[in-house]
Design a protein around this motif. Sequence first.
Motif, short mmCIF file in Angstrom:
data_model
loop_
_atom_site.label_atom_id
_atom_site.label_comp_id
_atom_site.label_asym_id
_atom_site.label_seq_id
_atom_site.Cartn_x
_atom_site.Cartn_y
_atom_site.Cartn_z
N GLY A 130 73.97 77.42 49.97
CA GLY A 130 75.25 77.95 49.50
C GLY A 130 75.50 77.44 48.10
N GLN A 131 76.54 77.93 47.47
CA GLN A 131 76.85 77.52 46.10
C GLN A 131 76.89 76.00 46.01
N SER B 152 74.29 74.00 46.50
CA SER B 152 73.10 73.44 47.14
C SER B 152 72.01 73.29 46.10
N ALA C 190 75.82 82.48 46.03
CA ALA C 190 75.21 82.88 47.30
C ALA C 190 76.14 83.83 48.01
N PRO D 149 75.72 85.74 51.32
CA PRO D 149 74.80 85.92 52.45
C PRO D 149 74.49 87.38 52.75
#
Length: 171
Positions: free
Chosen positions: A64-65, A67, A77, A79
């Motif tokens: 995710g943002q 990471s 990100a 999904p």
Amino acid sequence: MDATALLSLPYVDEHTTVVAADAEVVWNALGEVLDRSFGGDRAAAYARLVGCADRTASGPRPLGQGSTIPGFRVASAVPGAELVLIGRHHFSTYALLFQLDEAGPGRTRLRAETRARFSGPAGALYGRLLMITGGHALGVRRLLTAVRRVGDTDTDTATDTDTADTRRREG
């Protein structure tokens, strides 16, 4: 790096594959493959060697943002739709954009677009070596092939065709 800065990076190339699975399955496979490919000691050692800003895996999983994996930080990100990885080291500033699009019932097209700026004489040499040896293209194609293998839900209809549209950077 904001969207404007990202888009100002010169286009390097794009690789595409089609996975016999829906976007959610492909998204999960992409995260798994990226963690496996960049989460090991060799990737971390290379990231240290070239002076990457991000040298270890950290942050939420699935990606995710914010990471990180060695060499990259997740800038965005969405999904099932888009994953934007950014990075920098002594020789370049770069982005790897993954986009997932429907390619028919139960099939997802996964695109990997690379953008990079190679700074100074050492960066120019580094960039030329990556392109001349084919190392970058080989690495991206291997990633996409691994995602396809992990994500394919119907091995009878899986495709082994990867395409690469490569343009030379200007300048």
